[in-house]
Design a protein around this motif. Structure first.
Motif, short mmCIF file in Angstrom:
data_model
loop_
_atom_site.label_atom_id
_atom_site.label_comp_id
_atom_site.label_asym_id
_atom_site.label_seq_id
_atom_site.Cartn_x
_atom_site.Cartn_y
_atom_site.Cartn_z
N ASP A 68 0.81 -1.21 0.00
CA ASP A 68 0.00 0.00 0.00
C ASP A 68 0.85 1.27 0.00
OD1 ASP A 68 -2.28 -1.57 0.15
OD2 ASP A 68 -2.35 -1.52 2.34
N TRP A 69 2.14 1.15 -0.32
CA TRP A 69 3.04 2.28 -0.20
C TRP A 69 2.61 3.48 -1.04
CZ3 TRP A 69 5.52 4.06 -4.57
CH2 TRP A 69 5.60 3.20 -5.67
N GLN A 70 1.90 3.24 -2.14
CA GLN A 70 1.50 4.36 -3.00
C GLN A 70 0.43 5.23 -2.35
OE1 GLN A 70 0.67 2.19 -6.66
NE2 GLN A 70 2.53 3.02 -7.57
N THR A 71 -0.21 4.73 -1.28
CA THR A 71 -1.16 5.56 -0.53
C THR A 71 -0.50 6.85 -0.05
OG1 THR A 71 -2.37 3.61 0.22
CG2 THR A 71 -2.65 5.61 1.51
N ALA A 78 -0.69 10.01 -2.49
CA ALA A 78 -1.96 10.57 -2.99
C ALA A 78 -1.93 12.10 -2.98
CB ALA A 78 -3.12 10.05 -2.15
N ARG A 136 -3.94 14.51 -0.31
CA ARG A 136 -3.76 14.42 1.14
C ARG A 136 -3.12 15.68 1.73
NH1 ARG A 136 -0.35 10.31 2.81
NH2 ARG A 136 -1.45 10.21 4.79
N GLN A 161 3.37 14.20 1.03
CA GLN A 161 3.67 13.29 -0.09
C GLN A 161 5.17 13.01 -0.23
OE1 GLN A 161 1.70 15.98 -0.34
NE2 GLN A 161 -0.31 15.22 -0.95
N LEU A 174 4.95 4.69 5.09
CA LEU A 174 3.49 4.68 5.16
C LEU A 174 3.01 4.93 6.58
CD1 LEU A 174 0.77 4.32 3.84
CD2 LEU A 174 1.05 1.83 4.05
N LEU A 192 0.67 8.11 7.70
CA LEU A 192 -0.63 7.99 8.36
C LEU A 192 -0.67 8.77 9.67
CD1 LEU A 192 -1.30 4.18 7.69
CD2 LEU A 192 -2.30 6.16 6.51
N ASP A 214 -1.14 12.52 8.80
CA ASP A 214 -2.32 12.87 8.03
C ASP A 214 -3.24 13.80 8.83
OD1 ASP A 214 -5.28 12.28 7.07
OD2 ASP A 214 -3.95 11.71 5.43
#
Length: 435
Positions: free
Chosen positions: A8-11, A14, A17, A34, A99, A103, A106
């Motif tokens: 899921d590293w491409q999350t 985004a 964000r 990012q 990641l 998170l 965020d």
């Protein structure tokens, strides 16, 4: 805490964000959520160097996060003076850490945002911190991979019809440099002494360099050890690259002209190479991939890879001349002009069986573009001193003078955000006095 799936590293990339760190949401900040580049820092509260991540105008202390159970990696890999231990964990762990950090930062995440005591421990102002060399560098290799740069230099010193030697279009040309003299941004450099052969003299003289130059480059950091005799396949090479830095390979052109035949540069290159303190992961640059220039003739099979391996990284050079009140932007170019890719460079480096080690630094070579204002060295932009640059005061420069300060900048432009390196700077001091 549970380990995020590294798939899921491409999350973390985004574009929509935002972070609860306000400065990270500034459209011209180099360090939005990012990005999250890794570096090594210290500050007044804790003079011990440790690993951090840049976010806006702050640094997030990863040793504090790991020590409080907010990262799955051990605190030991972050509470140290280089990134080597963390990098050695491998690509899956780089991605998991980035990641998790993303998170936590965020805008919708309360875990760190709403814990005032932990925030106080974990966040340090960049302005109050000291940056250190981010990796222990076992080896340093500098390539020569910009077709525009090689053509300019070849045309300057040879017949323009033979500006590129036959091997240039077949292999990524490189040489082994000095890892011991790689320094972090803002470290002053001494003008080097060396042998210089003047046109009117039969023998060389020894003294301070008279043609001190810059080389606008990027560099990549090797992320995995290989065994002696073990090559890296071109389509797997990027998995062995942790990230990129800005790099200024300071060059003494007059010393170089005398010494480079027959074995290449030596003292003219070994006195200083400056890198930026923040390493931007290759994953952070992934949204800015683009096609590399067409390669003709087609590379030999071991140097072929499918897909896009160029990156749309804007690059600039600012020069603040000694005694000047304002800096000049003396070059604007882009990494996407690079003829040989990082994957091809690493593959060719190991094709003979040469082993690489975590933390090895590979310089791109001077990055020039197709226009007169996109030259990555003063050698090119002044055509070896024949076309001086004019500074804001009206003073001229052909090569660098004592007291001049050079600042490299680089970033990718997203939709309302940038992913950048910050700066890579150095000031020229007078040569050491001769004994």
């Amino acid at each position: 805490m549970s380990t995020p799936n590294p798939m899921d590293w491409q999350t973390a990339n985004a574009a929509h964000r935002k972070s609860w760190v306000a400065a990270a949401n500034d459209p011209i900040s180099n360090f939005p959520i990012q990005n999250l580049p890794f570096g090594v820092f210290s500050d007044r509260r804790n003079v011990n160097p440790r690993v951090g991540v840049a976010i806006g105008d702050l640094i997030l202390d990863l040793a504090v996060l790991a020590g409080n159970g907010l990262l799955t990696q051990s605190r030991d890999v972050f509470a140290c003076s280089s990134l080597n231990r963390f990098i050695a964990l491998g690509q899956a762990e780089w991605r998991a850490a980035r990641l998790q950090i993303s998170l936590l930062l965020d805008a919708n995440s309360a875990r760190l945002r709403d814990d005032a005591a932990l925030r106080e421990q974990a966040l340090v102002a960049q302005a109050d911190s000291r940056m250190h060399l981010p990796v222990d560098i076992p080896g340093y290799t500098d390539f020569y991979s910009s077709k525009e740069h090689a053509t300019n230099v070849g045309s300057m010193f040879r017949d323009p019809k033979t500006a590129l030697l036959p091997n240039w279009l077949e292999i990524p040309i490189g040489y082994n440099g000095r890892a011991s003299s790689v320094i972090v941004s803002e470290t002053p450099i001494r003008r080097p002494n060396g042998q210089i052969k003047l046109p009117e003299s039969d023998r060389p003289v020894f003294g301070p360099c008279r043609k001190l130059d810059i080389e606008l480059e990027t560099g990549f950091i090797v992320g995995a050890n290989t065994a002696l005799g073990e090559p890296i396949a071109c389509d797997q090479a990027e998995a062995h690259i942790f990230g990129m830095v800005l790099l200024n390979d300071w060059s003494a052109r007059d010393i170089q002209q005398w010494e480079y035949v027959p074995l290449g540069p030596f003292n003219s290159k070994g006195f200083a190479t400056t890198i930026s303190p923040w390493i931007v992961t290759l994953d952070a640059f992934d949204p800015f991939r683009c096609a590399q220039p067409e390669q003709s003739p087609e590379p030999l099979p071991y140097l072929r890879h499918a897909g896009d391996h160029g990156f749309d990284i804007h690059l600039e050079v600012d020069l603040l001349g000694a005694g000047e009140r304002a800096a000049s932007t003396i070059a604007r170019t882009n990494f996407r002009y690079m003829y040989w890719t990082m994957a091809q460079q690493l593959t060719h480096h190991t094709a003979s069986g040469c082993n690489v080690r975590v933390g090895d630094l590979m310089g791109s070579g001077t990055i020039s573009g197709p226009t007169a204002d996109s030259c990555g060295s003063l050698l090119e932009s002044t055509w070896n001193g024949q076309r001086p640059l004019t500074l804001p005061s009206g003073n001229n420069r052909t090569f660098l003078q004592d007291g001049d300060e050079v600042v490299l900048r680089g970033w990718c432009q997203g939709d309302g955000y940038r992913v950048g390196f910050g700066t890579c700077s150095g000031k020229v001091l007078a040569a050491p006095e001769l004994a």
